[in-house]
Design a protein around this motif. Structure first.
Motif, mmCIF file in Angstrom:
data_model
loop_
_atom_site.group_PDB
_atom_site.id
_atom_site.type_symbol
_atom_site.label_atom_id
_atom_site.label_comp_id
_atom_site.label_asym_id
_atom_site.label_seq_id
_atom_site.Cartn_x
_atom_site.Cartn_y
_atom_site.Cartn_z
ATOM 1 N N LEU A 15 107.614 49.634 97.384
ATOM 2 C CA LEU A 15 108.275 49.590 95.772
ATOM 3 C C LEU A 15 107.562 49.150 94.865
ATOM 4 O O LEU A 15 107.252 49.405 93.688
ATOM 5 C CB LEU A 15 109.216 48.213 96.100
ATOM 6 N N PHE A 18 105.785 52.641 93.719
ATOM 7 C CA PHE A 18 106.639 53.556 92.628
ATOM 8 C C PHE A 18 107.628 52.699 91.905
ATOM 9 O O PHE A 18 108.621 53.416 91.333
ATOM 10 C CB PHE A 18 107.577 54.337 93.766
ATOM 11 N N GLY A 19 107.916 51.403 91.915
ATOM 12 C CA GLY A 19 108.921 50.907 91.248
ATOM 13 C C GLY A 19 108.610 50.159 89.916
ATOM 14 O O GLY A 19 109.151 49.337 89.717
ATOM 15 N N ASP A 21 108.494 51.212 86.968
ATOM 16 C CA ASP A 21 108.941 51.566 85.697
ATOM 17 C C ASP A 21 110.265 51.010 85.545
ATOM 18 O O ASP A 21 110.616 50.126 85.918
ATOM 19 C CB ASP A 21 109.566 53.314 85.939
ATOM 20 N N PRO A 23 114.563 51.558 83.687
ATOM 21 C CA PRO A 23 115.216 52.604 83.211
ATOM 22 C C PRO A 23 115.145 53.143 81.967
ATOM 23 O O PRO A 23 114.728 52.761 81.156
ATOM 24 C CB PRO A 23 116.731 51.892 83.311
ATOM 25 N N PHE B 49 116.832 45.724 99.127
ATOM 26 C CA PHE B 49 116.019 46.208 97.937
ATOM 27 C C PHE B 49 116.798 47.453 97.591
ATOM 28 O O PHE B 49 117.422 48.103 98.491
ATOM 29 C CB PHE B 49 114.649 46.655 98.261
ATOM 30 N N TYR B 51 115.963 50.738 95.147
ATOM 31 C CA TYR B 51 115.153 51.561 94.561
ATOM 32 C C TYR B 51 115.645 52.778 94.227
ATOM 33 O O TYR B 51 116.552 53.259 95.000
ATOM 34 C CB TYR B 51 113.979 51.671 95.284
ATOM 35 N N GLU B 54 116.219 57.785 88.238
ATOM 36 C CA GLU B 54 117.155 58.019 87.149
ATOM 37 C C GLU B 54 116.632 59.490 86.406
ATOM 38 O O GLU B 54 115.545 59.591 86.268
ATOM 39 C CB GLU B 54 117.137 56.968 86.144
ATOM 40 N N SER B 61 111.551 56.122 87.958
ATOM 41 C CA SER B 61 112.010 55.361 88.942
ATOM 42 C C SER B 61 111.805 53.816 88.781
ATOM 43 O O SER B 61 111.001 53.435 88.285
ATOM 44 C CB SER B 61 111.570 55.810 90.270
ATOM 45 N N ASN B 62 112.719 53.166 89.407
ATOM 46 C CA ASN B 62 112.558 51.796 89.443
ATOM 47 C C ASN B 62 112.908 51.096 90.323
ATOM 48 O O ASN B 62 113.797 51.474 91.161
ATOM 49 C CB ASN B 62 112.575 51.000 87.831
ATOM 50 N N ILE B 63 112.707 49.726 90.615
ATOM 51 C CA ILE B 63 113.479 48.690 91.391
ATOM 52 C C ILE B 63 114.848 48.201 90.641
ATOM 53 O O ILE B 63 114.624 48.115 89.571
ATOM 54 C CB ILE B 63 112.842 47.562 91.864
ATOM 55 N N PRO B 83 115.783 43.594 88.182
ATOM 56 C CA PRO B 83 114.876 44.228 87.018
ATOM 57 C C PRO B 83 115.342 45.349 86.633
ATOM 58 O O PRO B 83 115.186 45.929 85.287
ATOM 59 C CB PRO B 83 113.495 44.389 87.450
ATOM 60 N N GLY B 84 116.103 46.179 87.406
ATOM 61 C CA GLY B 84 116.614 47.507 87.073
ATOM 62 C C GLY B 84 118.083 47.446 86.550
ATOM 63 O O GLY B 84 118.546 48.612 85.915
ATOM 64 N N VAL B 324 117.607 49.424 100.944
ATOM 65 C CA VAL B 324 117.210 48.860 102.271
ATOM 66 C C VAL B 324 117.440 47.558 102.449
ATOM 67 O O VAL B 324 117.320 46.661 101.636
ATOM 68 C CB VAL B 324 115.651 49.127 102.831
#
Lengths: 303, 646
Positions: A15, A18-19, A21, A23, B49, B51, B54, B61-63, B83-84, B324
């Motif tokens: 995470l 890669f996480g 970013d 939306p 989580f 993740y 889009e 990609s993002n969390i 956060p997403g 997950v």
């Protein structure tokens, strides 16, 4: 538990890598038909009320430096602070000899020489030739000079000088006899514009703003010119030009009103202009601007 | 400039395609959107989580969320960082500025709606009914370019950006009712509680998230063990339906949703596959919208319709998501469940030995697992035990139901003379320090003098405080040492019994049970102190004196056969039948019983209520025994019972 910690570590690292970013935003294109406002400054030098603007109650606001040959018809209303409205009709035609530039004694370019090449008629009324006077300030001294002559017809508060009547929402004839050669065409005029200014809030509270209303007409947009009267001089100086959709309403935000310096100006003039305008080229390749406009100026106290 | 824009913060939408009170997974319950009541299956700690990627013009990609859940008894607390959960719009305001070179520059606006985090709490009143509340924090960042005039030596226009950040909380309540294992309902509010800031700039106020109060109703139907059908309806007229299936550790889900603010009628679907491991749950899901999300959207549509959900709206892009969840259970999963407990014996503290041999309660226990389970039952009676008393271990087959016995130990120190209604706690342990299940039941706690009417249980009164009886007996015998010393050894028991009886009755009177009930028995020392008693008390007292000096006794229970029940006793003279003439020539006055080692021994029946002398008591006892036990075949018929004390 060891297995769990291993999984948690792997997921956390994943995470983190890669996480980061977020939306994607959605970009919306402007398909608005109702709301458009285009702002432009007119009076750049607020200490020189005569410089370069060419503003007058006829609605001609173009810079004389750039002005092409012009045929203009105007139906004008002016509402003073007492809510009294005067009506005027005005027609003019100006032709320039672009080979001749006229400068001030100080070397400042004032415009091209204007000429009167024949007889001009508006609705079969022969236009008078009068001097095209420009006024400028040089070395602190107010100066007048002529660029030549122009054609004009006028009637209004000071009497039916020329028996000329501007007609709204109709066709008016223009005719030019140029050394026996005659050019004639009809000029369409727009729907009459009638505005209303509602001042909201107060200057003391810092929320003074103007809600403008006008009757909707037959043009896609109208022009609103916000001018200010130079304190104790009776001269109106244009400040901003706002082009907006002809939707009948526009709120002039506080910042456009409250920033007008009181020490220089005492009244604000809101001028509503609905205009038909077209550009032609004559046989010699000169541009010819043909315009007809309905104008309503409303004067309000700034204090 | 703009009319009010219809922007709502949420609807019941789950990113992973599973929702409802799913019986098999914890993951869907982290979604406050469909679970406003914060219902949870998590036994201890839970972590989740989401993740995802889009598919906008470019894929990023993002969390989306990180959730934490903790269960404490019937309470559950959860927190979610999201956060997403945001949606950003960039558009031209419709205003432009004409600059020096007569070109037009459009002014832009940037509006960003975010749900930052949330908190949840729920309380489970029972396995069927629970309620809870969730609070979610939203922020709205508005930035818009405007034109401002600047008056100086010259007048010019500048572009400025005006900003405003508006924060607020929303809270929703929900209740869940699980009718049975096949059907459950949930009901929750939408935007019930709202508090926080409001926009000061009128231009932005129109774009604030709408907070209209609505409600949603959820129904989950489990037609077969391997499938769940969920349905949620909102009063906004949005709804969604899903089918979740399970096959071993794998599952699949398909959600179709209708959003009143999106088109077409079924706005999209969320297919999901899932895997459930020992400590984690894994979901791979996709959000596929049935309308083109990559087209260019006009600002007019945004102004006219707004959005009603930050993560699911007409501008949302297709997504691929990985969820997950971890079940971090320091509290292990329950392996057994106690359905009921049956108290089979009231508690008579004096019968303490009896409870060592026989359970006082049985629990009905179910093995919830697929494996054999070793169960360690424990019980504790309030007011009697300070610690849990372990009962024998039971082994239960997978998914089997058995009756598990519970034993109790009554400490010798227990001395309450009051009858009380107490309660017993029953526990089932498997392989941890925490009980898998527990049960509480009321139990009648009798006084130490209470007796259940069974003559066999009088022996516990006889044995009680035997030391005191022995001291008393020895003192009496010591006073008669000169007599005893002259007797043959064979007659020792007979004369000891005689001396003790005569001394015993010399100061006693027969009195009925002072509690006016047959369920009260005095201990021997109490009878001596009180100088009286009924047949139970007198027989118990005399038997105790004999037993304390080594003379074997037995109680004779005359059940009365419709008449008054009576108790007296026999004692063993240890004389052989040949020696019987040493004490009597009347062979109806003694009875021969075979000892453990096969010898015949002479036993005498004594009527302890005959408070005259030994001879009379012996005579009366023998007559009664002869008549009711022998002549009338009382022993053979079971009307007369002989109960040996040891």
């Amino acid at each position: 538990m060891k297995k769990l910690l291993k999984y948690l570590f792997i997921v956390s690292v994943g995470l983190f890598l890669f996480g980061c970013d977020k939306p994607a935003p959605t970009e919306l294109f402007d398909d608005s038909q109702d709301d458009l406002a285009e702002f432009e400054v007119l009076g750049k030098d607020i200490n020189d009320e005569f410089y370069s603007n060419g503003f007058d109650t006829t609605g001609v606001t173009q810079d004389l430096h750039e002005l092409p040959n012009l045929i203009s018809l105007s139906g004008i209303k002016v509402t003073n602070i007492h809510k009294e409205t005067d009506e005027f009709s005005f027609a003019q035609s100006i032709f320039f000899e672009r080979a001749v530039k006229i400068f001030s004694p100080g070397g400042r370019f004032l415009g091209f020489r204007s000429i009167t090449p024949g007889i001009v008629k508006f609705d079969n009324k022969i236009a008078r030739t009068v001097p095209l006077i420009v006024r400028y300030r040089e070395n602190g001294v107010l100066q007048d000079t002529t660029l030549g002559d122009k054609y004009t017809l006028f009637s209004g508060r000071h009497g039916n000088l020329d028996q000329f009547r501007y007609r709204h929402n109709s066709m008016m004839n223009f005719r030019l006899n140029f050394f026996g050669q005659e050019v004639s065409f009809d000029i369409p005029t727009p729907v009459e514009i009638t505005g209303n200014v509602e001042m909201l809030g107060s200057r003391n509270h810092g929320d003074l703003r103007a809600l403008l209303h006008w009757n909707r007409g037959n043009t896609p947009d109208i022009t609103i010119i916000i001018g200010a009267r130079v304190r104790d001089r009776g001269i109106v100086m244009p400040l901003y030009r706002i082009r907006t959709r002809d939707d009948g309403e526009l709120l002039i935000p506080t910042r456009f009103i409250k920033e007008i310096p009181l020490q220089n100006f005492d009244r604000v003039v809101f001028t509503f202009i609905r205009r038909f305008e077209s550009t032609h080229q004559d046989n010699r390749g000169n541009d010819l601007l043909v315009s007809s406009q309905s104008i309503h100026s409303i004067v309000v106290n700034l204090n | 400039m703009f009319a009010g824009v219809n922007i709502l913060s949420q609807s019941s939408f789950g990113l992973n395609g599973y929702w409802g009170l799913s019986p098999s997974f914890n993951t869907p319950l982290y979604g406050y959107e469909s679970n406003s009541s914060n219902y949870s299956h998590v036994r201890d700690w839970g972590l989740s989580f989401i993740y995802g990627a889009e598919f906008a013009q470019k894929t990023n990609s993002n969390i989306y969320s990180i959730s934490l859940s903790k269960t404490l008894s019937e309470h559950n607390l959860s927190a979610r960082f999201t956060p997403g959960y945001q949606k950003e719009f960039i558009f031209n305001t419709g205003e432009a500025i004409i600059v020096e070179d007569s070109t037009s520059q459009s002014l832009t606006a940037n509006f960003n709606y975010k749900e930052l985090f949330g908190l949840g709490y729920s309380y489970k009143f029972s396995e069927q009914f629970s309620t809870g509340v969730t609070f979610r924090f939203f922020t709205q960042d508005f930035a818009q370019e405007i034109v401002s005039p600047v008056f100086g030596d010259t007048l010019f226009l500048i572009r400025e950006t005006q900003n405003e950040k508006i924060n607020y909380w929303k809270g929703d309540l929900g209740i869940n009712y699980i009718v049975n294992e096949y059907l459950n309902f949930s009901l929750a509010s939408i935007n019930l509680l709202n508090f926080g800031e409001k926009a000061e700039n009128s231009d932005f106020a129109k774009f604030e998230i709408k907070k209209e109060i609505n409600a949603m109703l959820g129904i989950s139907v489990i037609p077969i063990d391997e499938a769940v059908i969920n349905f949620i309806y909102e009063t906004t007229n949005s709804y969604q339906v899903s089918l979740n299936g399970y096959l071993s550790d794998f599952g699949f889900g398909l959600t179709l949703f209708h959003d009143e603010y999106q088109s077409p009628t079924i706005a999209g679907m969320i297919p999901t596959i899932s895997y459930k491991g020992e400590i984690f749950e894994l979901f791979v899901s996709g959000v596929k919208y049935f309308s083109n999300r990559k087209k260019n959207f006009g600002v007019t549509e945004f102004i006219e319709n707004g959005i009603n959900n930050i993560v699911n709206n007409r501008y949302s892009f297709d997504k691929l998501l990985l969820t997950v969840s971890f079940n971090i259970n320091t509290v292990k999963e329950r392996a057994v469940k106690m359905i009921d407990v049956e108290i089979v014996k009231d508690i008579y503290p004096t019968f303490s030995e009896n409870y060592i041999d026989y359970p006082f309660a049985y629990g009905t226990v179910v093995n919830l697992t697929d494996e054999y389970v070793t169960v360690k039952p424990m019980a504790r009676i309030e007011g009697v035990n300070e610690e849990n008393i372990q009962s024998p271990i039971s082994y239960i087959a997978p998914h089997d139901t058995v009756r598990v016995p519970f034993y109790v130990i009554i400490p010798e120190s227990y001395s309450s003379e009051k009858v009380e209604l107490s309660y017993a706690d029953f526990y089932l342990f498997t392989n941890s320090d925490q009980p898998d299940d527990q049960f509480q039941k009321a139990v009648l706690l009798n006084s130490i003098n209470s007796w259940d009417g069974r003559v066999s249980n009088l022996r516990y009164f006889i044995k009680k405080d035997l030391d005191l009886s022995m001291n008393h007996a020895k003192a009496v015998l010591s006073d008669n040492k000169s007599v005893l010393d002259t007797l043959p050894i064979a007659l020792e028991n007979f004369y000891k019994a005689k001396i003790l009886f005569n001394e015993y009755v010399s100061n006693l009177v027969y009195v009925s049970d002072p509690r006016a009930t047959g369920e009260y028995v005095q201990f021997p020392n109490q009878t001596l102190e009180l100088r009286g008693g009924d047949c139970d008390d007198l027989s118990v007292g005399y038997s105790s004196l004999l037993e304390s000096v080594g003379i074997q006794t037995a109680l004779v229970d005359y059940k009365g056969n419709g008449k008054v029940r009576h108790v007296n006793l026999l004692f063993n003279t240890r004389l052989s039948p040949n020696q019987a003439k040493l004490i009597t020539n009347n062979d109806t006055k003694y009875f021969v019983r075979e000892s453990i080692d096969g010898k015949d021994e002479i036993w005498l029946s004594i009527e302890a209520t005959s408070l005259t002398d030994f001879e009379t008591a012996w005579k009366l006892g023998a007559e009664k025994f002869n008549k009711e036990a022998i002549s009338e075949l009382g022993i053979a018929k079971g009307i007369v019972n002989i109960i040996d004390i040891y």
